[in-house]
Design a protein around this motif. Structure first.
Motif, PDB file in Angstrom:
ATOM      1  N   TYR A   1      29.107  24.697 -14.123  1.00  0.00           N
ATOM      2  CA  TYR A   1      30.343  23.732 -14.699  1.00  0.00           C
ATOM      3  C   TYR A   1      30.035  23.538 -16.472  1.00  0.00           C
ATOM      4  O   TYR A   1      30.809  23.144 -17.066  1.00  0.00           O
TER       5      TYR A   1
ATOM      6  N   ALA B   1      35.414  20.908 -10.900  1.00  0.00           N
ATOM      7  CA  ALA B   1      35.956  21.996 -10.078  1.00  0.00           C
ATOM      8  C   ALA B   1      35.673  23.155 -11.172  1.00  0.00           C
ATOM      9  O   ALA B   1      35.802  22.968 -12.406  1.00  0.00           O
TER      10      ALA B   1
ATOM     11  N   PRO C   1      42.833  22.861  -9.646  1.00  0.00           N
ATOM     12  CA  PRO C   1      41.754  22.720  -8.394  1.00  0.00           C
ATOM     13  C   PRO C   1      42.490  22.032  -7.284  1.00  0.00           C
ATOM     14  O   PRO C   1      43.478  21.423  -7.442  1.00  0.00           O
TER      15      PRO C   1
ATOM     16  N   ASP D   1      37.894  21.758  -3.702  1.00  0.00           N
ATOM     17  CA  ASP D   1      37.198  22.379  -4.803  1.00  0.00           C
ATOM     18  C   ASP D   1      36.321  21.591  -5.478  1.00  0.00           C
ATOM     19  O   ASP D   1      35.463  21.795  -6.555  1.00  0.00           O
ATOM     20  N   LEU D   2      36.291  20.254  -5.484  1.00  0.00           N
ATOM     21  CA  LEU D   2      35.725  19.090  -6.105  1.00  0.00           C
ATOM     22  C   LEU D   2      34.520  18.902  -5.841  1.00  0.00           C
ATOM     23  O   LEU D   2      33.942  19.229  -4.368  1.00  0.00           O
ATOM     24  N   LYS D   3      33.685  18.880  -6.828  1.00  0.00           N
ATOM     25  CA  LYS D   3      32.008  18.499  -6.503  1.00  0.00           C
ATOM     26  C   LYS D   3      31.806  17.180  -7.251  1.00  0.00           C
ATOM     27  O   LYS D   3      32.085  17.138  -8.481  1.00  0.00           O
TER      28      LYS D   3
END
Length: 169
Positions: A22, A101, A107, A111-113
């Motif tokens: 990212y 994401a 997203p 897909d989220l972190k």
């Protein structure tokens, strides 16, 4: 129409390796190039982030003042800057959350972190990476922001069909 229950999102420690897809983590670390300057009085941690102003852009420095968020927090939207990177360096000595994401298509909640950033860690979102706006936790927090000024549309926002929820740290 959103019908699915919000997706619980786990919170991970912010590390250079985990955040690499990212952008960059901006921090003092033995893992980065550093050397002594100013007649031995200062240690310089050098070239910590790829600041990209994009086509016809120029790098600017601002301060963003983020209002605190409470947990549980529902992630309903994400944004990206398709022309340039955007770096956030905390100035208030408090941890904060980072939700990202991958760059590309808008997203989904899956897909989220989510990362918990320490008070001494900044982040530089790579060009086009989806991220949530500031998520200060423990009171009002100031961030030094290094990003782009220039022509062209440089902020896309999307609403998530299914929300994510950060329940606890």
């Amino acid at each position: 129409m959103r019908t699915a229950a919000p997706l619980p999102l786990a919170v991970h420690p912010l590390t250079r390796e985990a955040f690499a897809p990212y952008g960059e983590v901006v921090e003092v670390s033995d893992a980065v190039r550093h050397f002594t300057i100013n007649a031995g009085n200062t240690e310089r941690y050098h070239d910590l982030a790829n600041i990209e102003p994009g086509p016809d852009g120029r790098v600017i420095v601002s301060i963003f003042r983020g209002q605190p968020r409470s947990l549980p927090f529902t992630v309903q939207m994400m944004e990206r800057h398709p022309l340039a990177s955007q770096a956030f360096v905390p100035m208030s000595g408090k941890p904060y959350l980072v939700v990202v994401a991958p760059a590309g298509a808008p997203p989904a909640a899956e897909d989220l972190k989510v990362f918990l950033a320490r008070a001494d860690q900044g982040v530089n979102y790579a060009t086009g990476v989806w991220h949530h706006p500031l998520l200060a936790l423990e009171g009002v927090c100031d961030f030094l922001v290094i990003d782009r000024s220039g022509p062209g549309h440089n902020c896309d926002e999307v609403q998530l069909d299914r929300h994510g929820v950060i329940e606890a740290l």
